[in-house]
Design a protein around this motif. Sequence first.
Motif, PDB file in Angstrom:
ATOM      1  N   LEU A  21     102.264  -4.547 -84.779  1.00 30.81           N
ATOM      2  CA  LEU A  21     101.375  -3.428 -85.091  1.00 30.81           C
ATOM      3  C   LEU A  21      99.978  -3.658 -84.531  1.00 30.81           C
ATOM      4  O   LEU A  21      99.504  -4.795 -84.457  1.00 30.81           O
ATOM      5  CB  LEU A  21     101.247  -3.289 -86.615  1.00 30.81           C
ATOM      6  N   ALA A  22      99.325  -2.546 -84.207  1.00 31.25           N
ATOM      7  CA  ALA A  22      97.911  -2.605 -83.848  1.00 31.25           C
ATOM      8  C   ALA A  22      97.118  -2.873 -85.119  1.00 31.25           C
ATOM      9  O   ALA A  22      97.540  -2.478 -86.209  1.00 31.25           O
ATOM     10  CB  ALA A  22      97.480  -1.274 -83.238  1.00 31.25           C
ATOM     11  N   LEU A  23      95.963  -3.514 -84.999  1.00 23.89           N
ATOM     12  CA  LEU A  23      95.147  -3.782 -86.187  1.00 23.89           C
ATOM     13  C   LEU A  23      94.822  -2.492 -86.916  1.00 23.89           C
ATOM     14  O   LEU A  23      94.831  -2.429 -88.143  1.00 23.89           O
ATOM     15  CB  LEU A  23      93.821  -4.454 -85.794  1.00 23.89           C
ATOM     16  N   SER A  24      94.554  -1.442 -86.144  1.00 25.10           N
ATOM     17  CA  SER A  24      94.091  -0.201 -86.754  1.00 25.10           C
ATOM     18  C   SER A  24      95.173   0.460 -87.592  1.00 25.10           C
ATOM     19  O   SER A  24      94.891   1.365 -88.356  1.00 25.10           O
ATOM     20  CB  SER A  24      93.614   0.769 -85.674  1.00 25.10           C
ATOM     21  N   SER A  25      96.427   0.023 -87.460  1.00 22.63           N
ATOM     22  CA  SER A  25      97.427   0.649 -88.319  1.00 22.63           C
ATOM     23  C   SER A  25      97.429   0.005 -89.699  1.00 22.63           C
ATOM     24  O   SER A  25      98.126   0.460 -90.592  1.00 22.63           O
ATOM     25  CB  SER A  25      98.814   0.594 -87.665  1.00 22.63           C
ATOM     26  N   VAL A  26      96.634  -1.050 -89.889  1.00 19.11           N
ATOM     27  CA  VAL A  26      96.568  -1.678 -91.209  1.00 19.11           C
ATOM     28  C   VAL A  26      95.150  -1.635 -91.797  1.00 19.11           C
ATOM     29  O   VAL A  26      94.972  -1.369 -92.974  1.00 19.11           O
ATOM     30  CB  VAL A  26      97.073  -3.134 -91.143  1.00 19.11           C
ATOM     31  N   VAL A  27      94.136  -1.895 -90.960  1.00 18.17           N
ATOM     32  CA  VAL A  27      92.757  -1.870 -91.466  1.00 18.17           C
ATOM     33  C   VAL A  27      91.897  -0.986 -90.564  1.00 18.17           C
ATOM     34  O   VAL A  27      92.327  -0.595 -89.481  1.00 18.17           O
ATOM     35  CB  VAL A  27      92.125  -3.285 -91.494  1.00 18.17           C
ATOM     36  N   LYS A  28      90.670  -0.717 -91.030  1.00 27.43           N
ATOM     37  CA  LYS A  28      89.753   0.063 -90.218  1.00 27.43           C
ATOM     38  C   LYS A  28      89.189  -0.838 -89.120  1.00 27.43           C
ATOM     39  O   LYS A  28      88.684  -1.928 -89.408  1.00 27.43           O
ATOM     40  CB  LYS A  28      88.613   0.590 -91.099  1.00 27.43           C
ATOM     41  N   VAL A  29      89.281  -0.365 -87.896  1.00 22.53           N
ATOM     42  CA  VAL A  29      88.728  -1.109 -86.771  1.00 22.53           C
ATOM     43  C   VAL A  29      87.482  -0.363 -86.306  1.00 22.53           C
ATOM     44  O   VAL A  29      87.519   0.853 -86.119  1.00 22.53           O
ATOM     45  CB  VAL A  29      89.745  -1.202 -85.619  1.00 22.53           C
TER      46      VAL A  29
END
Lengths: 283, 249, 438, 340
Positions: free
Chosen positions: B122-130
């Motif tokens: 997963l991309a980071l942005s699919s879990v936290v705010k980037v």
Amino acid sequence: MNLSELKTPAELEDLYHPVMAEIKEVKRLSAMETYYRVELPGGEDLGHMPGQFVELSIFGVGEAPFSISSSPTLKGSFELGVRRAGMLTDVLLRQQPGTKIGIRGPFGNGIDVEKFKGKDVLIIAGGIGLVPMRSMINYVIDNRDQFGKLIICYGSKSDQDLLFTDELAQWEKDPAIDYHVTVDQGSDSWQGNTGVITTLIPGLDLDLANTVCCICGPPVMYRFALLSLKSKGFADENIYMSLERRMKCGVGKCGHCQINHSYVCQDGPVYHYPDIKSMQEAL
Amino acid sequence: MADKPRVAIFDFTGCEGCELNQLNFEDQLLDILAHVDIVEWREAMDGQVDEYDIAFVEGSLSTPDCINRINEIRRKTKVLVALGACAVQGGVNGMKNTRPIDEVRQEVYGDDKYLFPTLPALALSSVVKVDYNVRGCPMTQIEFLKVFTSLVMGKEPIEPDHSVCVDCKLKENECVYEKGMICLGPVTRAGCDAHCPSFGQYCTGCRGLVSHPNLKGMEEILVEHGLSVDEAWKRLELYNANELEGVRP
Amino acid sequence: MSTATGTNLNIKVKHLTRVEGHGNIVVNMKEGVLEKAQLEIVEAPRYFEAMLKGRSFHEAAIITSRICGICSLGHQITSLKATEQALGLEISEQTVQLRKLLIHGATMQSNLLHAYFLAAPDFLKVGSVFPLVETHPEVVVRALRMKRLANDIGDVVSGRAVHPITPVPGGFTRIPTAGELKELKRRLAEDMYPDLLATVETLKSLAGAIPQFERETEYISLRSDDDYAMYDGDICSTDTGRVPDSEYLKMSNEFVVPHSTSKHAKVNRSSFMVGALARWNNNHDRLGELAHTAADALGLKPGCCNPYMNTIAQVVEAAHCAIDSIAIIDKLLADGLKDEQPNQEPTKFGTGIGSTEVPRGILYHEYSYDRQGRVTAANCIIPTGQNLANIDDDMKKLVPEIIDKSKEEITLHLEMLVRAYDPCISCSVHMLDVDFIE
Amino acid sequence: MVQFYLEGDRISEFVAHLMKQKPVYAPHRKGQKSFSFEKTENAEDVVLDYVRTMHSIKKYFLPPREELLHFDLTKNESDPVEIPMSEAVFLGVHSYDLAAVGRLDYNFTVGSPEKNYLTRRQNAIFIGVSFEPDKFHFSGSVGIRPEDSTGCDIFLTKLFDGYVLEILTDKGQELMEGLNLPAHDAGKPATGHFHQHIFVPQAKLSEVMEHSYDNPVWEETAGKCVGCGTCNLVCPTCYCFNVEENVDITATKGSRERHWDGCMLREFSEVAGGEVFRETLAARQRHRIFRKFKYISDQTGQPWCVGCGRCTTYCTAGISIVSIVNRLIGDYERAAVAPV
Ligand SMILES: Cc1cc2nc3c(=O)[nH]c(=O)nc-3n(C[C@H](O)[C@H](O)[C@H](O)COP(=O)(O)OP(=O)(O)OC[C@H]3O[C@@H](n4cnc5c(N)ncnc54)[C@H](O)[C@@H]3O)c2cc1C
Ligand code: SF4
Ligand code: SF4
Ligand code: SF4
């Protein structure tokens, strides 16, 4: 075009080099908007007309167009009202009096006040659209004898977002001004009108043949304001409006602000409505 | 931002080429160090801390442990910057997402597959705010420096949203299509100064897609230049499998 | 807490720093009996071999380069060799020379990065290179200058040192200009040479910090008749001699162990070592004068079986790479650079093997292709994976020998041991020997 | 007017003669199949017999990237950038590219004349060369023939071996001083013909465009167009730009830089708040074509497309400006004859 007819390039001014002006005063207008009073070197006058804009820059951050909010009748400095929208405005927000900023301009085609003289002036301003319109309003107030009635319709998202509240209070009190204000959503303490700005128009008492209107606001507002004016019987040739586009030069070169054949920075930002009503990309 | 921002650098599933690229700023490294305090960086130093101003994070998230760690980093940092294709879009790791995960594990570890839990990459942005992205595989150095100086100056970095072709044309490179190759530059987000085409190689799309790509048009171009439809989409998926999920016909 | 008579020891170093990738060191001694001494690999697996399936031969090297940023050039070149063999793509002598030059650049950069940034802080008892910016500025500036030049070889010849751009099946998408190569040569001679001498001096002064530890080990590396084998050669073991690289599977037996997402390997003994020290032990006779001078100065002798000396062997190799790079550039310029286009017309579709010495040891790639030029099977065997069993064996011998030291010192010795191997953990989690032909 | 004969094997001598006097910019080979204008270092490298360069000589007057000012953030001060005067010879220019320079002259002098462009442009000397139209050239349709020497100081017309050299201005005469070429008495050969044509003149095109605002061709083209902006960037009459700030890593110094931009890019017509005024590729494609044949043309009477064929050559999607325009003409004429 024969180049030899021109001045030699060495004599031409550098269009892109700003003069350094000083921020004299900073005031918070609302959560998103801030007021600046700016002085050119030596207190020189900017020499603008209502509706014109300057290109403001902060080195290392960027440059953007901002309408001049003060009337030409204010001497020695000029005023801006800036909404926080991105990189430049964000950094601008942190500037204190004494800071120098880059200014180019005034640019653009402002309001042709001659066309308004002797007539009733209707101003329709939505949100940040009040910033440029304030220049015209104060111009009319300062030259009372040259104009007929001044009618102001101002709409805002909420009462917290109303700009220049001190002046609004004066306009409201001023018997020579027919002042109307509305907010989309008022707080508990709000006692005035609620509803979008177009709800103000049907109730206006207008001398249709002798009134000229100037509109400025967010893109969606134009379509609805025009419809209301039309249904009131307002003629197209009595309508002027100020448009906004991204600009990278302000002097008709960069192409960003082009709407069909027209450059907003040259032919606008204030347009005579009949000139743009057939331009699909304009509104 | 405070005078000397406290910077931490982390890595998740990826090749650590982006981090290496940070050590490869030989000419600027000392200037960079003068502007920040590096407080945590496993690949280069010992130690851990409790909070920081800017976290640069490399790699995609592909195990349950990754998800916990990225949440913790987000809690401890003011600004989170995703570094490189794996962190921004999932990167090449995303390719495995196009196939059932169990099949993939079976292929690599056989009957031992249960030893190692894994999730789709997963991309980071699919879990936290980037907050900001530094794109590229490896992350583009010029873009890193731009984002870095913006953060030091306290202004928002601009993320370009035009095609690689623009930068390629600004450099007047011979278009690789002229040489009979294909290229993903027309739908790939600029910012690398058209690095690969400048060296005669095609753009593989590592910086992700522009925000409103005409993928059907891109497919037609690739097919016109000799790829099968399947091959065309495979090429597009190399770095953008996550973005293309559900888009591919 | 361990003391002189200590019989109990528990060490767990979670996410070991200053190595590439994620690994934990775990040591357990109970009443004098060593129960566990191992490097756990906890890097998330990435399944590259599965990602390769069905991909075009144009993409194979682009994808495998992403196995590891540190070793990206090695993976790329090895992948290209395997693809070229599988598809019957002939390459030119110029291509071979340019690839050798690239390998030298990458080896120098990796070896120097390891010596200066990852290992040196241990010798100086600091946590990272950053404090050295204050205390030893000239050393840091020199290290950066050397690394920059090593990277510039990659930037100039392959477009980018990390994940190179121009090397493709059959050749290069861009040939460097004569002017660019001349400039590299000038810097190698004028900057790199004196910097290497200075590096040897610096390391000499720190040599006392290198632990004395020996364990007889099988060393495996490539070996060739005409040079210090990096790009090409037979597989050579100190135990059993040379075999062709088609026998790579025998020379890198892999197996899965529960404490590691990376597979382990063994050949003639329970473990073997690959990398700079293995290359030195097998091929020191192929090295030139500067490398031998460096080795003598730093006490590196043929037949060395102290794994901590791997760092020294890396520096010796860097010296060789610098000198040989100059020779390669001279040869390229003398032959005249030709603006060749890559040869990408397959003459067959079969299976091919590539084997190359990358900084951490021998790397193998093997691919099979279908008639559309798409990968049907792939296998990559990575040096760090080959070393893991050896690291565990070293630890098992080392811990009892140093059990009298404090826990902190034991931990430091163990961390330094693992770092000496310069393990590349992201690489090591992508192995497989499974065919996925449908 | 006297014509000279520049023999094939004296071309390098001619180039070297020019190089002794002034910097020379001329077409060179670039990559495998391309050409580009470059500063000439070796007279032998000049290729006069070329198809087209990716960028026209526009790049010397309006550089792809240009610093507008330098600033010092510690002092909050800026300096204008020195713009070098262009005393240079542009050798081997095709007629359409010179015509394009004329269009740019208009854009950069109308309203507020721009010092940056005009300083670079002012002293340029042009040596034109005739060309053989390939499958994409169509400049003949916009009134620009391969043998047109308008704006040139010297003009070269291709012969079987070598060129007919005509001196057209005093500047040209000065340049030729000291190089003795034989006179050429025979006439000039006819140049080749175009393979592509736009079927109506500009005066009528404006009328066609007037009625084409809602033509379905925009939507159809938008299906293929990937919005990459290539067509804008290679066009010799496109002059739009974007401005960005560059700051060095120490955040103390920097510059304001402009670079070419293009109306086919979505970002181009975005305003604060994120609204995009030409959101669809169809609207952007229309804007591009209208800028070439209507918006400025209505004011000047000239098309702002010079028929170089670059946008079509380099469009990876194979979108042809000639096909679009002819389609509009066809649709318009059909509608005009159709009974109301
Ligand atoms: C004639 C005129 C008068 C104006 N008067 C006023 C006024 O009086 N008061 C006022 O507050 N505003 C006014 N504006 C609007 C003002 O110019 C914009 O709000 C301003 O540009 C914001 O600048 P910024 O740098 O803060 O925002 P930006 O950073 O420009 O952000 C605005 C948006 O554009 C995007 N963006 C930014 N840069 C780029 C880029 N290079 N490429 C692509 N996208 C980008 C951002 O993502 C964001 O969505 C006026 C505009 C015009 C044309
Ligand atoms: S090489 Fe690729 S990025 Fe460059 S112009 Fe061609 S298609 Fe665009
Ligand atoms: S070059 Fe072609 S694909 Fe690219 S924007 Fe122009 S018309 Fe569209
Ligand atoms: S629109 Fe196309 S053909 Fe016309 S001048 Fe521009 S690039 Fe050339």
